[in-house]
Design a protein around this motif. Structure first.
Motif, PDB file in Angstrom:
ATOM      1  N   GLN A 160      -4.164  33.187 -41.967  1.00  0.00           N
ATOM      2  CA  GLN A 160      -3.096  34.623 -41.911  1.00  0.00           C
ATOM      3  C   GLN A 160      -3.896  35.207 -42.840  1.00  0.00           C
ATOM      4  N   ASN A 161      -3.793  35.319 -44.089  1.00  0.00           N
ATOM      5  CA  ASN A 161      -3.633  36.048 -44.899  1.00  0.00           C
ATOM      6  C   ASN A 161      -5.504  36.705 -45.335  1.00  0.00           C
ATOM      7  N   PRO A 162      -5.346  37.730 -45.682  1.00  0.00           N
ATOM      8  CA  PRO A 162      -6.183  38.672 -45.460  1.00  0.00           C
ATOM      9  C   PRO A 162      -7.221  38.843 -46.665  1.00  0.00           C
ATOM     10  N   LEU A 163      -6.680  37.868 -47.866  1.00  0.00           N
ATOM     11  CA  LEU A 163      -7.651  37.471 -48.819  1.00  0.00           C
ATOM     12  C   LEU A 163      -8.787  35.765 -48.619  1.00  0.00           C
ATOM     13  N   ALA A 181       7.596  28.649 -53.335  1.00  0.00           N
ATOM     14  CA  ALA A 181       8.196  28.417 -52.230  1.00  0.00           C
ATOM     15  C   ALA A 181       9.176  30.087 -51.742  1.00  0.00           C
ATOM     16  N   MET A 241       3.564  34.995 -45.289  1.00  0.00           N
ATOM     17  CA  MET A 241       1.773  34.255 -45.200  1.00  0.00           C
ATOM     18  C   MET A 241       1.206  33.780 -46.265  1.00  0.00           C
ATOM     19  N   LEU A 272      -3.500  29.654 -43.694  1.00  0.00           N
ATOM     20  CA  LEU A 272      -4.016  30.519 -44.616  1.00  0.00           C
ATOM     21  C   LEU A 272      -5.207  31.182 -43.472  1.00  0.00           C
ATOM     22  N   SER A 290       0.697  32.891 -49.148  1.00  0.00           N
ATOM     23  CA  SER A 290       0.805  32.181 -49.910  1.00  0.00           C
ATOM     24  C   SER A 290       0.388  32.257 -51.574  1.00  0.00           C
ATOM     25  N   ALA A 323      -9.252  29.854 -49.560  1.00  0.00           N
ATOM     26  CA  ALA A 323     -10.233  28.701 -49.391  1.00  0.00           C
ATOM     27  C   ALA A 323      -9.238  27.366 -49.924  1.00  0.00           C
ATOM     28  N   MET A 324      -9.155  26.181 -49.437  1.00  0.00           N
ATOM     29  CA  MET A 324      -8.423  24.860 -49.825  1.00  0.00           C
ATOM     30  C   MET A 324      -8.830  24.160 -50.054  1.00  0.00           C
ATOM     31  N   ALA A 365       4.367  27.454 -52.200  1.00  0.00           N
ATOM     32  CA  ALA A 365       4.508  28.336 -51.663  1.00  0.00           C
ATOM     33  C   ALA A 365       3.314  27.882 -50.436  1.00  0.00           C
ATOM     34  N   ASP A 366       2.172  27.208 -50.727  1.00  0.00           N
ATOM     35  CA  ASP A 366       1.471  26.959 -49.704  1.00  0.00           C
ATOM     36  C   ASP A 366       2.220  26.242 -48.406  1.00  0.00           C
ATOM     37  N   SER A 392       3.054  29.103 -39.614  1.00  0.00           N
ATOM     38  CA  SER A 392       2.028  30.037 -39.200  1.00  0.00           C
ATOM     39  C   SER A 392       2.888  31.129 -37.498  1.00  0.00           C
TER      40      SER A 392
END
Lengths: 402, 402, 402, 402
Positions: C137-140, B15, B80, C135, B82, C143-144, C15-16, C21
């Motif tokens: 926001q992350n260009p990748l 984090a 953002m 999540l 993570s 998946a959660m 981190a997640d 955001s």
């Protein structure tokens, strides 16, 4: 000299003279009053026994940025001052002019009087550029001057003026008036370089646009590219298709006239695109000192002169007759930051706030524009603006290493 | 060299390494990955046949400002990311390090490798200053390093180091590595001046505060005063009563240590208050070239060295042992704008975007801070920041005309 | 009940769980801690002699908007709290859960305990919607949850459910838990109307888009049109070509699933385009009280249940099995502003800040979404959001006058 | 009727009539022209063969928010329109008035003519409130009207007007003119309540201020508290020490006059502080329908009437002679959001953009202010503003459940 200010404002109505289009600009009425306030505050109030201010509240209204002279009317609020009216401000000017008469013979006060006049000349130029920006906001595109005479610019062949390098004498060197930031006179070491004899023209700028100049990030300074993106900049200010907004309204653009109303960011990107660079202020001054200051290019001399040249202001700027276009067409961005010369000391007292406090983040421009008062041009003059600003008559001249 | 980066990040959790506290700063994880991306993009992908990127999507994530290398992840969005996690990024580093091994012996690639290392050293410093700023946002004031050893700064008597004026040789002059903006080496003309042997201390700054320095508009540049008003600035960043926020959390402030985390605006106002001025970058370099670069002041040499000096980073910066504090305490604001040296040409190719594009609106800082990698200090180094920025270890040194 | 929160957070790394955001959303870690803080503050600290807070500083960190409970950590700063770590926050939860054990049998405290649980259930839903936004926001597009089971939505034929008008009983009417704003129960006068039995689907929304719905100012509320222009809105949040971002990453969009993640502005414009209108909250509740609350649609029951339904969350929402889709698919915008019911009084004490203070500028949503905890659905429930917000699972249902 | 508009603008110079102090307000000149544009666009251009617009470009300048009638001049740019001048706009009015003459006898057009007049009456009020706000920006505090007659408000004893509850008939019910949003007439179910016979006074408000009303977060709606903090609100707009800014400049505040220029947030906080609440729009209308609309309170009847009452506008508003102060003192905030009545349908065509599109985020105000045209007051009138707006003559009346 001061009557020119009234002459410039003559085509304006009360409403024209009141509006403010952005924080950088001020209403015409404010320019008329602020320059008067300068004489009242620094000369009449301090040097005439028993002088009563025309209206004590106006000191607050028409102060500009002299922090030592009390709280100012927040800058963006200047456009809210519908009262006093234009007529009342003109009466203020007449009152102060009359009160100043006896002081003009006082040799001790002469430096302050001269400073007040130079200050007024600066504001004459700002009055013109500010009202142009304000009228531009109006979808009707109103004209302030006629454009009866609008001679096409002559097409000049550019030449490279070479300089061999060495130590040049820079800064104000005569007995005439100059701002504190133009001195002290000092030596500067220059490498060999060449500067173009002519300004970049609208025709050349159109090529830059057509070549995708505004779309190629690699041509731009980082801050410049951010500015282009954020403001969706695609052309100089005041361009619209083949036209250009002028003091005479929307007019066809003369391809041979110097490009004007560009930011430093644009000037730098153009130079990069052209494989050249901008000159430094020292290079520009060194070249200029080897040239005659072409008097014929000075825009205004008197109210009479102004009447005569109103068409010129209204029109797209025209090429000067011969010469090297150093003065009288547009201010020319240099790659020099506006910083103090060696051993610079701000003037004492309130007028010392005049220049030194602006020495961060701005670039020097040299020359003079078509809106600069005639007596206000000299080789040592250092104009300065932030790199994104372009509501002045700003253009560029290319340089290269040799 | 690169292992120092991992060592600096060792005290950070996933984090910690992910958050971003402002647009100027980047997450620690981003620094770890971006420096790795540099090697992958400019060395492995271009010079190793068949090299497969560790993850093709990461090129987008970890590019910084190289406009020629495709769309970037908007800068403020870095916080953002993570995922990938810190562990995955460390695996990326290991992968690229291994792939780089064979290239280290290739003489042709040596300049790029050296550039990649210098780039990494810059980011080591940024990693430290950025995470400090991020942890500072946390009301709990968390510590990243212990502060076991925290020697008080020695009180040094300031002296004036005089320089007689004349032509000085400026810019990078050896065969060692330097950025393009440090050259070309050239001559500069200097007037006689003197520069103080010591940095301005917390004690001196406290006097400035106590004397109303932050409340007197006349001491400030115009933009500086606007910045003070808008942000209600009353002290250096990280000050709170008698304390200072450090990598070891909130600690008592050492009055004899150099003041740090001040903006150019503050540095300039202090100098005005003190009746002095800031030196130019040329004056600073001329003095520095007459001094030995005090190796003992360099902050980091190796991971081991870092372990050793963690306390130093955590503590308030301490006075170097003797010397003139030129390197290793803090970056020192000069009154020189960050502009190209005569005959400067940006490097060819993508790495040419490295420095030249930032040449507007920023000021040069000289020296090196306690967070600068040891091998990264040299007299010609030109650091640059905007005049309002102060999250780096920035301080000042006074100069005067003689 | 509280273990579901941990279960929902189980797929998240440190981190997640830390990133934030936007101001409307909070970090997962914050939700975990804030719900715990509620029990600690309003139950343990006030009703257990000698209870020591887990960490006194955390009260500041994890308070939300209770103005009477001391200064809060500025809302947008929540994403800067890298410490305490996720593990420490989980330890905090375990600590408070254990301390709460003895209080669960206390009948006097039961209302507060129930409120604490309801509060936690709200935050379970917010945790899911907030992390989805982060999540995203992350260009990748990480998946959660897995999306192993992803049954296509059944295509239902819409019917019009008629209501004859008259006086309806509105508001909370049983002994079960409800928020203060759901009462007092009161009578409302309704005109005859009909409400559609099914929600608007992605398929219907795509027709609205294809018909230029986002480009026709006349379909929009004035504020809505300004919002569309300013944010360049062209589709629901999370749409991209034929895909939709979900907790299981980017997935193909099911045309028969209810449209979700639309603002009130969009819902209203769609209804205008369709020649219908949105129901009032009173109309919706009157219809719902004539229907069985379909338990099978409730999303979560226990941690086990959650494991089971993770795929559902990850997938595009699916049509419920039969029924009228009142609960369990998405929150449904009504045209009722969120205002007090007749004779409403906020609860006494700090918990009275809970709802009443939000009664300006927001609209009521009825039903429950796929992310709503099962026991948290009831006909009297009044969810509320600003008309531009759409990061919740928000959709719409059409109504008409008859 | 239209001549009243000219009469109201008579004390204004060209500059006064041009300036715009904020986006919510418009220049006086714009009001004069826009109301004229309404007649020209919806009546002359559509119903008179061969009618030539006075100036085709003005349609763009003086349209307001009718999206179906072409691109508008960006709202905040209205203050830049120094040309046409005030005189030219007055000529425009004369021209259109003359052209309208023949149409006034046409029964088919009567509804549109009546709408145009009602529209003009609204703008008469806005002209007064907008110019007041503009003159307020001027540090000189200029007066627009004399304040020769300034009778002190009579101190009235407040009583509670009770209402027994039941079904009330709400909305426009006569043949007279009303806006579309005032209908359809419909039934509303009311619980027993009481409403105070008098408005809240400056004296009462001063007690609220003295009691720390602006400093106690618990009294405020959440959005209201944020607004207080962000704008540092400490009193109603136009208060300064014991004075109040009026159309006659700065004047001593009458403690017995109704408080005006407060936002919904302030009205709601005051009611909470007083242990009361605001009435709903339905409660207010139900009470008003049981009262005579006190004609003597209407502010303006004709230009002559206006001359007579200029002092009244210039002064602090005065208590009406007897009655219940429903009309003619100030608009009274209700706790009802501005939403459609049951079975509401916007009017067809461009004029249908008039009201319905504003139905989000605003609150209903009932009554009429001292600046409302006499014929423009009726019990069904629904004025609406955002909860933070307060440049209108807005006040409040307390209610309570019984």
């Amino acid at each position: 000299m001061r009557s020119l200010t009234e002459a410039l404002a003559a085509p304006l109505g009360d409403a024209d003279a009141t509006i403010q289009s952005m924080e950088d600009a001020s209403p015409a009425k404010w320019h008329l009053a602020h320059t008067t306030w300068f004489f009242e505050t620094f000369l009449l109030s301090e040097h005439v026994d028993g002088y009563e201010p025309f209206d004590p509240d106006w000191a607050f209204l028409f102060n500009s940025y002299y922090e030592s002279h009390g709280e100012r009317n927040a800058r963006f609020n200047r456009g809210m001052i519908s009262r006093p009216s234009l007529d009342e401000v003109l009466a203020y000017r007449a009152h102060v002019n009359a009160a100043m008469e006896p002081l003009l013979a006082d040799d001790e006060l002469a430096p302050l009087v001269v400073l007040g006049c130079a200050h007024e000349q600066q504001h004459q130029e700002l009055l013109l550029t500010d009202i142009k920006h304000a009228l531009f906001q109006n979808p009707l595109g109103p004209a302030m001057f006629d454009a009866a005479r609008d001679p096409a610019a002559k097409r000049c062949e550019p030449e490279w003026l070479s300089y061999p390098g060495g130590i040049a004498k820079i800064g104000h060197q005569s007995d005439g008036f100059a701002y504190d930031c133009e001195g002290p006179s000092h030596r500067a070491l220059l490498e060999p370089f060449a500067m173009r004899s002519t300004l970049v023209t609208n025709r050349e700028w159109a090529e830059f646009v057509a070549d995708g100049g505004y779309d190629d990030a690699l041509l731009w300074l980082s801050d410049g590219w951010a500015w282009v993106q954020e403001n969706d900049v695609q052309a100089p200010l005041y361009w619209r298709d083949g036209e250009q907004f002028t003091h005479a309204g929307w007019r066809a653009r003369d391809p041979d006239a110097p490009v004007t109303h560009i930011s430093y960011f644009e000037a730098d990107a153009f130079a990069t695109w052209a494989g050249r660079r901008l000159p430094t202020e020292f290079e520009w001054e060194a070249i200029a000192r080897g040239q005659d200051c072409p008097e014929c290019d000075a825009a205004f001399d008197s109210a009479a002169g102004n009447q005569l040249d109103a068409g010129r202001i209204g029109a797209t700027p025209v090429m000067p007759r011969g010469g090297t276009e150093l003065f009288g067409d547009c201010w020319q961005w240099t790659r020099s930051a506006y910083l103090p010369f060696p051993r610079f000391r701000p003037a004492e007292g309130a007028v010392g706030e005049y220049n030194g406090k602006f020495m961060s983040g701005q670039f020097v421009l040299k020359g003079a524009s078509c809106a600069t008062a005639r007596g206000h041009s000299r080789a040592s003059y250092r104009n300065f603006f932030y790199p994104h600003q372009r509501w002045q008559f700003t253009g560029l001249r290319l340089a290269k290493d040799i």
